[in-house]
Design a protein around this motif. Sequence first.
Motif, PDB file in Angstrom:
ATOM      1  N   HIS A 112       0.807  -1.215   0.000  1.00  9.53           N
ATOM      2  CA  HIS A 112       0.000   0.000   0.000  1.00  9.53           C
ATOM      3  C   HIS A 112       0.842   1.268   0.000  1.00  9.53           C
ATOM      4  CE1 HIS A 112       0.264  -0.518   4.472  1.00  9.53           C
ATOM      5  NE2 HIS A 112       0.451   0.773   4.399  1.00  9.53           N
ATOM      6  N   GLY A 113       2.156   1.132  -0.070  1.00 15.50           N
ATOM      7  CA  GLY A 113       2.983   2.336  -0.063  1.00 15.50           C
ATOM      8  C   GLY A 113       2.765   3.128   1.211  1.00 15.50           C
ATOM      9  N   SER A 114       2.939   4.407   1.138  1.00 16.10           N
ATOM     10  CA  SER A 114       2.736   5.239   2.325  1.00 16.10           C
ATOM     11  C   SER A 114       1.342   5.861   2.279  1.00 16.10           C
ATOM     12  CB  SER A 114       3.791   6.347   2.376  1.00 16.10           C
ATOM     13  OG  SER A 114       3.551   7.287   1.355  1.00 16.10           O
ATOM     14  N   LEU A 115       0.907   6.335   3.425  1.00 21.38           N
ATOM     15  CA  LEU A 115      -0.375   7.022   3.478  1.00 21.38           C
ATOM     16  C   LEU A 115      -0.344   8.278   2.604  1.00 21.38           C
ATOM     17  CD1 LEU A 115      -1.219   6.698   7.279  1.00 21.38           C
ATOM     18  CD2 LEU A 115      -2.335   5.525   5.367  1.00 21.38           C
ATOM     19  N   ALA A 116       0.782   8.982   2.601  1.00 24.78           N
ATOM     20  CA  ALA A 116       0.897  10.189   1.781  1.00 24.78           C
ATOM     21  C   ALA A 116       0.777   9.840   0.299  1.00 24.78           C
ATOM     22  CB  ALA A 116       2.223  10.892   2.067  1.00 24.78           C
ATOM     23  N   ALA A 117       1.424   8.746  -0.124  1.00 23.17           N
ATOM     24  CA  ALA A 117       1.349   8.338  -1.533  1.00 23.17           C
ATOM     25  C   ALA A 117      -0.077   7.921  -1.894  1.00 23.17           C
ATOM     26  CB  ALA A 117       2.330   7.201  -1.810  1.00 23.17           C
ATOM     27  N   LEU A 118      -0.729   7.173  -1.011  1.00 20.66           N
ATOM     28  CA  LEU A 118      -2.121   6.783  -1.260  1.00 20.66           C
ATOM     29  C   LEU A 118      -3.027   8.004  -1.317  1.00 20.66           C
ATOM     30  CD1 LEU A 118      -2.630   3.597   0.958  1.00 20.66           C
ATOM     31  CD2 LEU A 118      -2.677   3.739  -1.547  1.00 20.66           C
TER      32      LEU A 118
ATOM     33  N   SER B 180      -4.754  -4.322   2.317  1.00 25.43           N
ATOM     34  CA  SER B 180      -3.812  -4.321   3.435  1.00 25.43           C
ATOM     35  C   SER B 180      -4.001  -3.145   4.393  1.00 25.43           C
ATOM     36  CB  SER B 180      -2.375  -4.343   2.917  1.00 25.43           C
ATOM     37  OG  SER B 180      -2.122  -3.206   2.111  1.00 25.43           O
ATOM     38  N   VAL B 181      -4.673  -2.071   3.957  1.00 24.13           N
ATOM     39  CA  VAL B 181      -4.861  -0.960   4.892  1.00 24.13           C
ATOM     40  C   VAL B 181      -5.763  -1.353   6.058  1.00 24.13           C
ATOM     41  CG1 VAL B 181      -4.488   0.820   3.141  1.00 24.13           C
ATOM     42  CG2 VAL B 181      -6.811   0.156   3.734  1.00 24.13           C
ATOM     43  N   GLN B 182      -6.517  -2.430   5.900  1.00 26.91           N
ATOM     44  CA  GLN B 182      -7.403  -2.858   6.984  1.00 26.91           C
ATOM     45  C   GLN B 182      -6.618  -3.132   8.267  1.00 26.91           C
ATOM     46  OE1 GLN B 182      -9.857  -6.290   6.150  1.00 26.91           O
ATOM     47  NE2 GLN B 182     -11.384  -5.581   7.602  1.00 26.91           N
ATOM     48  N   GLY B 183      -5.413  -3.679   8.132  1.00 28.32           N
ATOM     49  CA  GLY B 183      -4.594  -3.967   9.305  1.00 28.32           C
ATOM     50  C   GLY B 183      -3.796  -2.782   9.804  1.00 28.32           C
ATOM     51  N   LEU B 184      -3.756  -1.715   9.040  1.00 27.40           N
ATOM     52  CA  LEU B 184      -2.934  -0.567   9.389  1.00 27.40           C
ATOM     53  C   LEU B 184      -3.388   0.109  10.675  1.00 27.40           C
ATOM     54  CD1 LEU B 184      -0.611   1.285   8.395  1.00 27.40           C
ATOM     55  CD2 LEU B 184      -2.363   2.646   7.257  1.00 27.40           C
ATOM     56  N   PHE B 185      -4.692   0.163  10.888  1.00 26.24           N
ATOM     57  CA  PHE B 185      -5.208   0.880  12.052  1.00 26.24           C
ATOM     58  C   PHE B 185      -5.201   0.042  13.327  1.00 26.24           C
ATOM     59  CE2 PHE B 185      -7.231   2.883   8.349  1.00 26.24           C
ATOM     60  CZ  PHE B 185      -6.695   4.139   8.486  1.00 26.24           C
TER      61      PHE B 185
ATOM     62  N   ARG C 145      -1.216   5.787  15.694  1.00 26.68           N
ATOM     63  CA  ARG C 145      -0.340   4.622  15.486  1.00 26.68           C
ATOM     64  C   ARG C 145      -0.071   4.399  14.008  1.00 26.68           C
ATOM     65  NH1 ARG C 145      -3.622   2.118  19.436  1.00 26.68           N
ATOM     66  NH2 ARG C 145      -4.839   1.129  17.783  1.00 26.68           N
ATOM     67  N   ALA C 146      -1.131   4.481  13.215  1.00 28.52           N
ATOM     68  CA  ALA C 146      -0.987   4.252  11.766  1.00 28.52           C
ATOM     69  C   ALA C 146      -0.041   5.292  11.165  1.00 28.52           C
ATOM     70  CB  ALA C 146      -2.355   4.310  11.086  1.00 28.52           C
ATOM     71  N   ALA C 147      -0.197   6.536  11.560  1.00 26.94           N
ATOM     72  CA  ALA C 147       0.666   7.589  11.015  1.00 26.94           C
ATOM     73  C   ALA C 147       2.112   7.421  11.479  1.00 26.94           C
ATOM     74  CB  ALA C 147       0.138   8.957  11.419  1.00 26.94           C
ATOM     75  N   SER C 148       2.307   6.932  12.694  1.00 24.71           N
ATOM     76  CA  SER C 148       3.675   6.816  13.228  1.00 24.71           C
ATOM     77  C   SER C 148       4.438   5.649  12.615  1.00 24.71           C
ATOM     78  CB  SER C 148       3.659   6.706  14.747  1.00 24.71           C
ATOM     79  OG  SER C 148       3.146   5.455  15.143  1.00 24.71           O
ATOM     80  N   VAL C 149       3.743   4.595  12.200  1.00 27.32           N
ATOM     81  CA  VAL C 149       4.455   3.459  11.597  1.00 27.32           C
ATOM     82  C   VAL C 149       4.544   3.599  10.086  1.00 27.32           C
ATOM     83  CG1 VAL C 149       3.780   1.852  13.414  1.00 27.32           C
ATOM     84  CG2 VAL C 149       2.398   1.991  11.348  1.00 27.32           C
ATOM     85  N   ASP C 150       3.766   4.512   9.531  1.00 27.07           N
ATOM     86  CA  ASP C 150       3.768   4.717   8.086  1.00 27.07           C
ATOM     87  C   ASP C 150       5.004   5.499   7.682  1.00 27.07           C
ATOM     88  OD1 ASP C 150       2.385   4.657   5.481  1.00 27.07           O
ATOM     89  OD2 ASP C 150       2.427   6.833   5.754  1.00 27.07           O
ATOM     90  N   VAL C 151       5.634   5.070   6.612  1.00 26.74           N
ATOM     91  CA  VAL C 151       6.814   5.784   6.112  1.00 26.74           C
ATOM     92  C   VAL C 151       6.613   6.089   4.636  1.00 26.74           C
ATOM     93  CG1 VAL C 151       8.436   4.820   7.765  1.00 26.74           C
ATOM     94  CG2 VAL C 151       8.005   3.610   5.631  1.00 26.74           C
ATOM     95  N   GLU C 152       7.174   7.196   4.209  1.00 20.39           N
ATOM     96  CA  GLU C 152       7.102   7.570   2.798  1.00 20.39           C
ATOM     97  C   GLU C 152       7.956   6.601   1.992  1.00 20.39           C
ATOM     98  OE1 GLU C 152       5.777   9.583  -0.315  1.00 20.39           O
ATOM     99  OE2 GLU C 152       5.418  10.463   1.640  1.00 20.39           O
TER     100      GLU C 152
END
Length: 142
Positions: A39-45, A64-69, A134-141
């Motif tokens: 899913h890449g990063s949240l910013a890319a999505l 896969s974003v279902q498990g992100l939160f 949590r989702a934002a903190s583990v997400d990386v560009e």
Amino acid sequence: MTLVAGGIGQDMCRTIIRAGVDLSIGQRIGWRVTDRHEHGSLAALSRELHSCQTDGRRFDLPESVQGLFGLRCDIADTPFPLAILYLWILGSLDDQSDPGPERNAADALIWQLSRLAPDLPYREFQELRRALDRAASVDVEM
């Protein structure tokens, strides 16, 4: 209903789903869940969602974003409209050129949901806020 750690109840799920439907209709956003694993990063999505909305394409939201939160939702598909809402707000905040106070997509989303359902228990908003953080903190560009 007793709320367990990491979970949100049916009323909050319905509020999220309703907000996702309202956003999709109001902004003419077409989206579907796909079995894409990366899913890449949240910013890319978020950028991809906004470009799809601009040119009328359907946005493919990776399953896969279902498990992100990391939430247990009483209505199983709730993480998908939650992701669409979060990605839309994230991109909208990025588009603003006003150098005002630091913006936060989680704050904006919680505010929006609290306006839609002011009677929901505060602890559910806290749980949701923690999940977004949590989702934002583990997400990386990527």
